[in-house]
Structure formats: C-alpha cells, structure tokens
Design an enzyme around this catalytic site. Structure first.
Site, PDB file in Angstrom:
ATOM      1  CG  ASN A   1      -2.067   0.956   1.165  1.00 18.33           C
ATOM      2  OD1 ASN A   1      -2.690   0.970   0.285  1.00 18.33           O
ATOM      3  ND2 ASN A   1      -2.039   2.213   2.262  1.00 18.33           N
TER       4      ASN A   1
ATOM      5  CB  SER B   1     -20.261  -6.615  -8.824  1.00 19.35           C
ATOM      6  OG  SER B   1     -21.856  -6.749  -7.750  1.00 19.35           O
TER       7      SER B   1
ATOM      8  CE  LYS C   1     -19.625  -3.782  -9.979  1.00 17.59           C
ATOM      9  NZ  LYS C   1     -18.408  -2.823  -8.949  1.00 17.59           N
TER      10      LYS C   1
ATOM     11  CG  HIS D   1     -23.545  -5.314 -11.711  1.00 20.16           C
ATOM     12  ND1 HIS D   1     -23.506  -4.928 -10.875  1.00 20.16           N
ATOM     13  CD2 HIS D   1     -24.198  -6.378 -10.930  1.00 20.16           C
ATOM     14  CE1 HIS D   1     -23.742  -4.741  -9.844  1.00 20.16           C
ATOM     15  NE2 HIS D   1     -24.274  -6.524  -9.608  1.00 20.16           N
ATOM     16  CG  ASN D   2     -22.153  -1.493 -10.493  1.00 27.48           C
ATOM     17  OD1 ASN D   2     -22.135  -2.541 -10.373  1.00 27.48           O
ATOM     18  ND2 ASN D   2     -21.089   0.306 -10.439  1.00 27.48           N
TER      19      ASN D   2
ATOM     20  CD  GLU E   1     -25.821  -1.736  -7.131  1.00 22.01           C
ATOM     21  OE1 GLU E   1     -25.035  -3.265  -7.327  1.00 22.01           O
ATOM     22  OE2 GLU E   1     -25.536  -0.961  -6.508  1.00 22.01           O
TER      23      GLU E   1
HETATM   24  P1  NDP Z   1      -9.873   3.600  -2.220  1.00 24.92           P
HETATM   25  O1  NDP Z   1     -11.373   3.975  -3.602  1.00 24.92           O
HETATM   26  O2  NDP Z   1     -11.223   4.405  -1.206  1.00 24.92           O
HETATM   27  O3  NDP Z   1      -8.654   3.847  -2.153  1.00 24.92           O
HETATM   28  C1  NDP Z   1      -8.658   3.845  -1.320  1.00 24.92           C
HETATM   29  C2  NDP Z   1      -6.987   2.977  -2.038  1.00 24.92           C
HETATM   30  O4  NDP Z   1      -6.172   3.714  -3.056  1.00 24.92           O
HETATM   31  C3  NDP Z   1      -6.110   3.230  -0.089  1.00 24.92           C
HETATM   32  O5  NDP Z   1      -5.207   1.900  -0.914  1.00 24.92           O
HETATM   33  C4  NDP Z   1      -4.611   4.391  -1.002  1.00 24.92           C
HETATM   34  O6  NDP Z   1      -3.718   4.297  -0.260  1.00 24.92           O
HETATM   35  C5  NDP Z   1      -5.085   4.173  -2.524  1.00 24.92           C
HETATM   36  N1  NDP Z   1      -4.604   5.674  -3.376  1.00 24.92           N
HETATM   37  C6  NDP Z   1      -5.164   6.717  -3.497  1.00 24.92           C
HETATM   38  N2  NDP Z   1      -4.438   8.141  -4.064  1.00 24.92           N
HETATM   39  C7  NDP Z   1      -3.972   6.204  -4.979  1.00 24.92           C
HETATM   40  C8  NDP Z   1      -2.152   7.033  -5.388  1.00 24.92           C
HETATM   41  N3  NDP Z   1      -2.365   8.290  -5.935  1.00 24.92           N
HETATM   42  N4  NDP Z   1      -0.763   5.817  -5.820  1.00 24.92           N
HETATM   43  C9  NDP Z   1      -1.539   4.921  -4.903  1.00 24.92           C
HETATM   44  N5  NDP Z   1      -2.691   4.329  -4.046  1.00 24.92           N
HETATM   45  C10 NDP Z   1      -3.606   5.520  -4.199  1.00 24.92           C
HETATM   46  O7  NDP Z   1     -10.365   2.267  -1.805  1.00 24.92           O
HETATM   47  P2  NDP Z   1     -11.640   1.136  -2.285  1.00 24.92           P
HETATM   48  O8  NDP Z   1     -11.267  -0.126  -1.636  1.00 24.92           O
HETATM   49  O9  NDP Z   1     -13.171   1.114  -1.249  1.00 24.92           O
HETATM   50  O10 NDP Z   1     -11.973   0.841  -3.331  1.00 24.92           O
HETATM   51  C11 NDP Z   1     -11.107   0.167  -4.209  1.00 24.92           C
HETATM   52  C12 NDP Z   1     -11.464   0.176  -5.723  1.00 24.92           C
HETATM   53  O11 NDP Z   1     -12.206  -1.179  -5.666  1.00 24.92           O
HETATM   54  C13 NDP Z   1     -12.179   1.477  -6.508  1.00 24.92           C
HETATM   55  O12 NDP Z   1     -12.404   1.591  -7.678  1.00 24.92           O
HETATM   56  C14 NDP Z   1     -13.575   1.361  -6.401  1.00 24.92           C
HETATM   57  O13 NDP Z   1     -14.294   1.898  -6.392  1.00 24.92           O
HETATM   58  C15 NDP Z   1     -14.074  -0.096  -6.331  1.00 24.92           C
HETATM   59  N6  NDP Z   1     -14.999  -0.864  -5.843  1.00 24.92           N
HETATM   60  C16 NDP Z   1     -15.438  -0.446  -4.047  1.00 24.92           C
HETATM   61  C17 NDP Z   1     -16.316  -1.661  -3.974  1.00 24.92           C
HETATM   62  C18 NDP Z   1     -16.754  -1.239  -2.674  1.00 24.92           C
HETATM   63  O14 NDP Z   1     -18.094  -1.651  -1.731  1.00 24.92           O
HETATM   64  N7  NDP Z   1     -15.833  -0.330  -1.506  1.00 24.92           N
HETATM   65  C19 NDP Z   1     -17.067  -2.094  -4.560  1.00 24.92           C
HETATM   66  C20 NDP Z   1     -16.739  -2.683  -5.832  1.00 24.92           C
HETATM   67  C21 NDP Z   1     -15.673  -1.496  -6.062  1.00 24.92           C
HETATM   68  P3  NDP Z   1      -3.107   5.227   0.821  1.00 24.92           P
HETATM   69  O15 NDP Z   1      -3.509   3.917   1.915  1.00 24.92           O
HETATM   70  O16 NDP Z   1      -1.772   4.899   0.892  1.00 24.92           O
HETATM   71  O17 NDP Z   1      -4.120   6.588   1.032  1.00 24.92           O
END
Ligand code: NDP
Length: 479
Positions: free
Chosen positions: A32, A128, A182, A185-186, A189
């Site tokens: 991370n 999803s 996907k 799908h959304n 939804e």
């Molecule tokens: P977020 O979308 O909140 O993203 C946070 C993560 O991204 C952290 O690990 C953060 O690192 C990292 N990050 C942000 N900017 C950068 C950068 N410039 N370089 C490197 N790392 C970066 O996390 P989610 O887990 O909620 O979602 C991840 C993906 O999954 C998204 O595309 C989301 O739309 C998708 N998704 C989410 C669902 C959900 O229910 N939440 C369901 C299905 C898909 P750091 O910790 O260092 O800030």
C-alpha cells in the site's frame, strides 16, 4: 518463497481481496502507498494465510513468481494511471497488470492498448459484492486478452462466489469488456433499487401500509419469483426501528439518494450506443431529483397536486404492486442485456449473455432467482433478440401486464411518482406497437431540416418540398 499474486492498494476492497486470495491457499504479496495499511492488515489477519509484506512497488514486483500478476485496487481514475506508470518499468514481457477497481471501461481500453504495446497484459476486472463479497466471494467479470485469462482465471475463479458449485467468474471479452459488463450490472442495480422504492412508496402512500408491516410483505415476496438479495435486505431495512426516536429508520433517513457514478456512466454510454435503457436512466434521474432538496421544498408550496380521490383501491392492490415490480424489474434486465448486445457489436466483443447472467447469480448485489431463468433463456438454440421475447418471460409479463397498468394508472391519479414502473411500461408498449409516432417525428425533421424520410413499401429516400409546392422528390440518402 515467491508469491502467486501481488495486491497493491489495501483499503477495504484491496485488503479483503488479498485476504480472500490468502484464505484460498495462495501466497499474496501485499503493498500500500502508505505502509500503515499493510501493517494493519498483517496485524489483524496475518494468520489467515501466507502474506509477503512489501514496502515498495519494486519489492512487490520482485517478490512475485512469473508471469507476474499484480492486482491494483486503488482509487479509480488518476491513481490507477499513476500506479501503472510506476509498475510498467519494473515488469517483464508477459506479466499481467490487473485493475479490479471501478474504472471506466474507456480508461481500461486505453490502458490495455498502451500496455499491449509494451508486451504486457492489462486486465480490467469488474468486481461486485461490496466489502463482504470481496472477502467471501464476489462476482467477477474479467476482460483483457484471452491468453491472460489462462494465467489468471483459475485464481479468480477460486476466490469468486459459487452458484451450485460453479464459479461466478468467467472471461467476458477483450480489453474493457469486464468493466463494461460491471458498469451495466450497476446500472441494473440502480433500476432494481428504484423499483423497490416505487413499490414501497405505493404501499405506503396509496395503501397506507407502514414500513414494519411492509417488511413482512417483502419477506413474503422474497419467497416468490422476486426472490433476490435486494428484496431480502429491503425487508430488513424496513423492519429497522430507530433507537433515538422509536420511528421506522426509513422515516429518519434523509430522502436524498447518493451516487458514485457507475449508473450515470451506464446512461451516457447507452446514449452513445443509441440503446434505450429508459428504466436505468429514470432511476439515475430519480436519484438526481431526490437530491434537489431546495427545489422540492419550494415545489410543495407552488405546484398543485390535481390528484383524484379514488375512493377505493383496485382489489388486491398489494399483489398488483408485486406484479408491477416484477414486470418493471424484468424490463430493466432486458434493457441492460440489450445494451450489452449493442456494445458487443460496437466494440467487437463476443459477449455471451447466458454466461454474463450466470456470473450475476451469486456474490453480486443484483443476485436474484430470476437470473437463473435469464441464463436459460439465452442458453442453447437461437437467442431471443430481446429478453422479453423468450417464451418464459413473454408469458410471465403477459400475466403481469393488467396489474402493471392498474398500478401505474393508480399512481398517476394519486400523484405518486413511479418513473421506472411507468417508463418500463411505455418501453413495453413501444416495443409492441405496430406504428410509432416516430413517423411524424421524421415528417417534422424533413420539414424544418430537410432530413429526408423513407416510405413504407417503396425503396429510396424522399423529401417533400415543404416551402414550395409540397411535392415529394427522391433525395440523396443522408443517413
Ligand atoms: P478507495 O477507493 O477508497 O481507495 C483508497 C486506496 O487507494 C488506498 O489504498 C490508497 O492508498 C490508494 N490510493 C489513492 N490514491 C493513490 C495514489 N495516487 N497512488 C497509490 N495509491 C493510491 O478504496 P476502496 O477499497 O473502497 O475501493 C478500491 C476500488 O474498488 C475503487 O475503484 C472502488 O470504486 C472499487 N470498488 C469498491 C467497492 C466498495 O464497496 N467499496 C465495491 C466494488 C468496487 P493510501 O492508503 O496510501 O491512501
């Protein structure tokens, strides 16, 4: 020991996917941007399987077996490009970069083409099921090259949800196909949730049924052909009582629905494809209208209701609403699948609708009993041009249509908005119609813009000299 897969981006989704891989027996290298999340994951769940802690992308890449598989789960948009740019110089030909976030399919197409030039595979994967799905088994929709699926697919299948033992994961098509599927799908939804909301509103405000009583109705509906995850959780949400006020929770939640963008993307893409996803579009617009709280507040004082006192509701109104909900839901699925067919032609994807329906049967938010039937409708023989034409569904909808009409007309007369119930019925009637007023639209377009028209039964393209003697001439085809 080299890791089988690397995961970078360990917020909720990435951490849960990494844990899912580890619990499934894979060695997972984790990374991370800020190392705290990596350590937090190891501290809380490090004993669940085999993890390799890394502090940089260089370390992550060097800890992987070949071909390397690096799964990116960072915030969609520019962060994905930034991580790809850092990864590419570290990788070798044949390695696989996977983006399992909610990226726009156009971005995935661009990234895939760019990495292919460098001899790398880029796989956009639709996932999803939310947080819980990522950990316990999501529905997975991978795109990218067929070849990359051979090296990646078995791992994704292993961590995916299972329906009757079958993995809800299959390669859906090249480049951005996975993210496109996907996205649709959304979109479905959104429509699914809106039709549930419309049913709730009608039962409450036409039939006067309180949320806690409705919970029992939705529970009952969940034992019918409406059986689905969203109907199941509707019963739970409606039964919830607010601990602060003693009111139904649904009465103390602000009635303004949020959106993260995938519904909007679906509609924009449908407009570009000329695909009539009216139910999905209305559900996106309904969220937009709900968010215009200032205008809604003014409207209550200035816009007349002009409603009717119906006296009595149609007999068995609750069952009518159930049937209208089912018919409207079916139309949304039909429209979404039709949009996939249009996209397959446009983007040159070999999308198989039966397989896509099969992926949505478990793990994802729109999982529903209906999907098993949908899968069968497209499985074997000549596929119907529209889901509604499959004999099972044309019969079901024929049974539901009288109730559907009663519900929509009752809602209109009582002033209860039912944008998806009503637009789905109009779509259904539009499809059935022998002649549509589009003929008049063509006449008007020819009048003001000389856009020409085609005639019934005569080959060629025609124009009427509207500002002259109104004779008809044969025109050059401008289509
Ligand atoms: P977020 O979308 O909140 O993203 C946070 C993560 O991204 C952290 O690990 C953060 O690192 C990292 N990050 C942000 N900017 C950068 C950068 N410039 N370089 C490197 N790392 C970066 O996390 P989610 O887990 O909620 O979602 C991840 C993906 O999954 C998204 O595309 C989301 O739309 C998708 N998704 C989410 C669902 C959900 O229910 N939440 C369901 C299905 C898909 P750091 O910790 O260092 O800030």
């Amino acid at each position: 020991m080299l890791a089988n897969i690397g995961v970078t981006g360990l917020a909720v989704m990435g951490a849960n996917l990494a844990r899912n891989f580890a619990r499934s027996g894979y060695t997972v290298a984790i990374h991370n941007r800020s190392v705290e999340k990596t350590d937090a994951l190891l501290e809380a769940h490090g004993d669940e399987g085999s993890f390799v802690r890394t502090e940089s992308l260089e370390q992550l890449v060097s800890s992987l077996e070949k071909p390397r598989r690096v799964l990116i789960m960072v915030k969609a948009g520019a962060p994905v490009d930034s991580v790809i740019d850092q990864l590419v110089p570290l990788l070798d030909e044949g390695d696989i970069v996977i983006d399992a976030g909610n990226s726009h399919f156009d971005d995935t197409r661009r990234r895939e083409a760019s990495l292919a030039e460098k001899g790398l595979h880029f796989v956009g994967v639709g996932v999803s099921g939310g947080e819980e799905g990522a950990l316990l088994g999501p529905s997975i929709m991978p795109g990218g090259s067929r070849e990359s699926y051979d090296a990646l697919g078995p791992m994704l299948e292993k961590i995916s949800a299972k329906y009757d033992g079958e993995p809800c994961c299959r390669w859906v098509g090249t480049d951005g196909a996975g993210h496109f599927v996907k996205m649709v799908h959304n979109g479905i939804e959104y429509a699914d949730m809106q039709v549930i909301g419309e049913a709730f509103d009608l039962l409450r405000h036409a039939a006067g049924i309180e949320p806690c009583e409705q919970a029992a109705i939705f529970e009952e509906w969940n034992r019918t052909e409406l059986s689905s995850y969203l109907i199941e959780i509707t019963a739970e949400v409606l039964a919830q009582v607010d601990s602060k006020t003693g009111k139904p929770l649904v009465d103390v939640i602000v009635d303004s629905a949020g959106q993260k963008g995938t519904g909007r993307w679906t509609v924009i893409s449908a407009l570009e494809l000329g695909s009539p996803v009216s139910g999905i579009a209305e559900s996106v617009f309904a969220r937009g209208l709900s968010s215009q709280r200032d205008q809604r507040a003014v409207a209550q004082g200035v816009l007349a209701a002009g409603t009717e006192d119906l006296g009595q509701l149609p007999a068995d109104f609750v069952e009518d609403v159930r049937q209208a909900l089912f018919a409207s839901k079916l139309v949304s699925y039909a429209q979404g699948l039709d949009m996939l067919s249009s996209a397959a032609g446009h983007y040159n994807w070999d999308l198989k609708l039966d397989e896509i329906a099969s992926l949505w049967r478990a793990g994802c938010i729109i999982r529903a009993r209906l999907l098993d039937e949908i899968m069968k409708a497209y499985d074997g023989g000549e596929a119907p041009k529209n889901l509604l034409f499959a004999p099972t569904f044309s019969r079901v909808i024929a049974d539901a249509v009288p109730a559907w009409r009663r519900v929509v007309s009752t809602a209109v007369r009582l002033g209860i908005p039912v944008p998806v119930f009503a637009s789905s019925l109009s779509y259904y009637d539009g499809l059935r119609r022998d002649r549509l007023p589009a003929a008049l639209t063509q006449g008007l377009r020819d009048y003001f813009g000389a856009h020409t028209y085609q005639r019934v039964g005569i080959e060629g393209t025609f124009h009427t000299l509207w500002s002259g003697d109104k004779t008809e001439i044969e025109a050059v085809d401008t289509h």
